[in-house]
Design an enzyme around this catalytic site. Structure first.
Site, mmCIF file in Angstrom:
data_model
loop_
_atom_site.group_PDB
_atom_site.id
_atom_site.type_symbol
_atom_site.label_atom_id
_atom_site.label_comp_id
_atom_site.label_asym_id
_atom_site.label_seq_id
_atom_site.Cartn_x
_atom_site.Cartn_y
_atom_site.Cartn_z
ATOM 1 N N ASN A 6 0.854 -1.190 0.000
ATOM 2 C CA ASN A 6 0.000 0.000 0.000
ATOM 3 C C ASN A 6 0.892 1.243 0.000
ATOM 4 O O ASN A 6 1.715 1.423 0.900
ATOM 5 C CB ASN A 6 -0.903 -0.019 1.229
ATOM 6 C CG ASN A 6 -1.914 1.109 1.223
ATOM 7 O OD1 ASN A 6 -1.570 2.264 0.997
ATOM 8 N ND2 ASN A 6 -3.164 0.787 1.504
ATOM 9 N N ASP A 8 -0.160 4.483 -0.001
ATOM 10 C CA ASP A 8 -0.870 5.700 0.412
ATOM 11 C C ASP A 8 0.045 6.724 1.070
ATOM 12 O O ASP A 8 -0.061 7.931 0.826
ATOM 13 C CB ASP A 8 -1.994 5.360 1.396
ATOM 14 C CG ASP A 8 -3.135 4.607 0.755
ATOM 15 O OD1 ASP A 8 -3.164 4.490 -0.485
ATOM 16 O OD2 ASP A 8 -4.009 4.113 1.502
ATOM 17 N N ARG A 17 4.014 18.803 2.009
ATOM 18 C CA ARG A 17 4.646 20.030 1.518
ATOM 19 C C ARG A 17 4.052 20.531 0.208
ATOM 20 O O ARG A 17 4.526 21.515 -0.350
ATOM 21 C CB ARG A 17 6.155 19.804 1.353
ATOM 22 C CG ARG A 17 6.915 19.638 2.654
ATOM 23 C CD ARG A 17 6.974 20.916 3.471
ATOM 24 N NE ARG A 17 7.739 21.951 2.798
ATOM 25 C CZ ARG A 17 9.049 22.138 2.948
ATOM 26 N NH1 ARG A 17 9.736 21.344 3.756
ATOM 27 N NH2 ARG A 17 9.670 23.104 2.308
ATOM 28 N N HIS A 42 -5.689 3.548 -1.547
ATOM 29 C CA HIS A 42 -7.007 3.907 -1.013
ATOM 30 C C HIS A 42 -7.315 5.336 -1.431
ATOM 31 O O HIS A 42 -6.711 6.281 -0.934
ATOM 32 C CB HIS A 42 -7.009 3.776 0.513
ATOM 33 C CG HIS A 42 -8.342 4.039 1.138
ATOM 34 N ND1 HIS A 42 -8.552 3.911 2.502
ATOM 35 C CD2 HIS A 42 -9.544 4.406 0.616
ATOM 36 C CE1 HIS A 42 -9.822 4.205 2.774
ATOM 37 N NE2 HIS A 42 -10.436 4.513 1.639
ATOM 38 N N ARG A 44 -9.510 7.971 -0.806
ATOM 39 C CA ARG A 44 -10.505 8.368 0.186
ATOM 40 C C ARG A 44 -11.380 9.496 -0.362
ATOM 41 O O ARG A 44 -10.969 10.255 -1.236
ATOM 42 C CB ARG A 44 -9.820 8.825 1.473
ATOM 43 C CG ARG A 44 -9.082 7.716 2.218
ATOM 44 C CD ARG A 44 -8.509 8.255 3.518
ATOM 45 N NE ARG A 44 -9.576 8.638 4.427
ATOM 46 C CZ ARG A 44 -10.020 7.879 5.431
ATOM 47 N NH1 ARG A 44 -9.486 6.691 5.647
ATOM 48 N NH2 ARG A 44 -10.981 8.313 6.215
ATOM 49 N N HIS A 49 -4.635 11.651 1.044
ATOM 50 C CA HIS A 49 -3.307 11.235 0.565
ATOM 51 C C HIS A 49 -3.341 10.965 -0.942
ATOM 52 O O HIS A 49 -2.887 11.784 -1.714
ATOM 53 C CB HIS A 49 -2.735 10.055 1.364
ATOM 54 C CG HIS A 49 -3.708 9.010 1.815
ATOM 55 N ND1 HIS A 49 -4.512 8.308 0.949
ATOM 56 C CD2 HIS A 49 -4.002 8.530 3.065
ATOM 57 C CE1 HIS A 49 -5.241 7.441 1.632
ATOM 58 N NE2 HIS A 49 -4.973 7.558 2.907
ATOM 59 N N GLU A 69 -8.758 0.479 -3.015
ATOM 60 C CA GLU A 69 -9.649 0.522 -1.857
ATOM 61 C C GLU A 69 -10.561 1.735 -1.986
ATOM 62 O O GLU A 69 -10.096 2.834 -2.309
ATOM 63 C CB GLU A 69 -8.836 0.605 -0.563
ATOM 64 C CG GLU A 69 -7.963 -0.614 -0.330
ATOM 65 C CD GLU A 69 -7.136 -0.519 0.937
ATOM 66 O OE1 GLU A 69 -6.669 -1.564 1.416
ATOM 67 O OE2 GLU A 69 -6.945 0.610 1.443
ATOM 68 N N THR A 99 -7.251 6.365 10.484
ATOM 69 C CA THR A 99 -7.140 5.241 9.568
ATOM 70 C C THR A 99 -8.413 4.427 9.699
ATOM 71 O O THR A 99 -9.239 4.706 10.568
ATOM 72 C CB THR A 99 -5.889 4.393 9.883
ATOM 73 O OG1 THR A 99 -5.744 3.362 8.895
ATOM 74 C CG2 THR A 99 -5.983 3.759 11.261
ATOM 75 N N HIS A 190 -4.019 -4.685 7.740
ATOM 76 C CA HIS A 190 -4.218 -3.531 8.621
ATOM 77 C C HIS A 190 -3.369 -3.677 9.884
ATOM 78 O O HIS A 190 -3.565 -4.574 10.690
ATOM 79 C CB HIS A 190 -5.676 -3.320 9.030
ATOM 80 C CG HIS A 190 -5.909 -1.909 9.532
ATOM 81 N ND1 HIS A 190 -6.072 -0.837 8.677
ATOM 82 C CD2 HIS A 190 -5.959 -1.396 10.782
ATOM 83 C CE1 HIS A 190 -6.243 0.272 9.392
ATOM 84 N NE2 HIS A 190 -6.165 -0.046 10.660
ATOM 85 N N GLY A 212 1.017 -1.438 4.375
ATOM 86 C CA GLY A 212 1.430 -0.128 3.900
ATOM 87 C C GLY A 212 2.208 0.697 4.896
ATOM 88 O O GLY A 212 3.407 0.929 4.734
#
EC number: 2.6.99.2
Length: 242
Positions: A6, A8, A17, A42, A44, A49, A69, A99, A190, A212
């Protein structure tokens, strides 16, 4: 056993930044080169991210599989059908969470999940549901037509005592076997790290681990190639243990 890396939090560092680096595409290619069997991202709803452009860029660049995801929303369904990843993992999502805090409640949303699953499956995308290792949720995942479940290992990873960790391990082991007996493909992920992955990797019913945060954290000190290599080796060695 397969390793999904992962990426992310490569994007998390970039976004801190507002730069164009580090590149999720470069991270995905490095991970592939050094042992990743697939790349997980993922997207979101809040885009904290991974951004939409990242998903398209990574999909077009990698040679392995993309596991996207996503939340159970019409917007994300439309995105998935545009990107056409090999896999979609439907996850629960809350705006304020740091998370993903728990598994998807399939029982409470069977009709909607079944509809999403059919649409994605008809498009040629394999569907996975990110759920707790609960027999009722696993059965519900089977009932809605999902071919894959990803068991949430967070409670195992966060256990503060050996007894609690053993309890959560046994729950995952039993859940994996139950899902396997139903004919489901079983993945897990996870909170897994190089220090706690071995018992989970020893569960033969589990085919794939998606990892990840800990990999990216290790990469700060070891470099991403070595972090991926060490994780893959730990998983491989776990399979050889009696």
């Amino acid at each position: 056993m397969l390793l999904g890396v992962n990426i992310d939090h490569i994007a998390t560092v970039r976004n801190a930044r507002g730069t164009t680096y580090p590149s999720p595409v470069e991270a995905a290619l490095v991970a592939e080169t050094h042992g990743a069997d697939l790349i997980t991202m993922h997207l979101r709803e809040d885009r904290r991210h991974i951004k939409d452009a990242d998903v398209f860029a990574v999909k077009n660049a990698i040679r392995t599989r993309l596991n996207l995801e996503m939340a159970l929303t019409e917007e994300m369904l439309e995105n998935a059908l545009k990107v056409m990843p090999e896999d979609v993992c439907i996850v629960p999502e809350k705006r304020q969470e740091i998370t993903t805090e728990g598994g998807l409640d399939v029982l409470a949303q069977q009709e909607k999940i079944a509809g999403f699953t059919k649409i994605l499956t008809d498009a040629g995308i394999r569907v996975s549901l990110f759920i707790d290792a609960d027999d009722r949720q696993i059965q519900a995942a089977y009932d809605v037509g999902a071919p894959v479940v990803e068991l949430h290992t967070g409670a195992y990873a966060d256990a503060r005592s050996h007894a609690e960790q053993l309890k959560q391990f046994e729950r995952l082991q039993n859940g994996a076997h139950f899902a396997g007996d139903l004919g489901l493909v079983v993945n897990a992920g996870h909170g897994l790290t190089i220090h706690n992955v071995t018992p989970i990797a020893q569960i033969l019913a589990i085919r794939e681990l998606n990892i990840g945060h800990s990999l990216i954290a290790q990469a700060l000190f070891l470099g991403l190639p070595e972090a991926v290599r060490q994780m893959k080796e730990a998983m491989f060695r776990a399979r050889l243990l009696p």
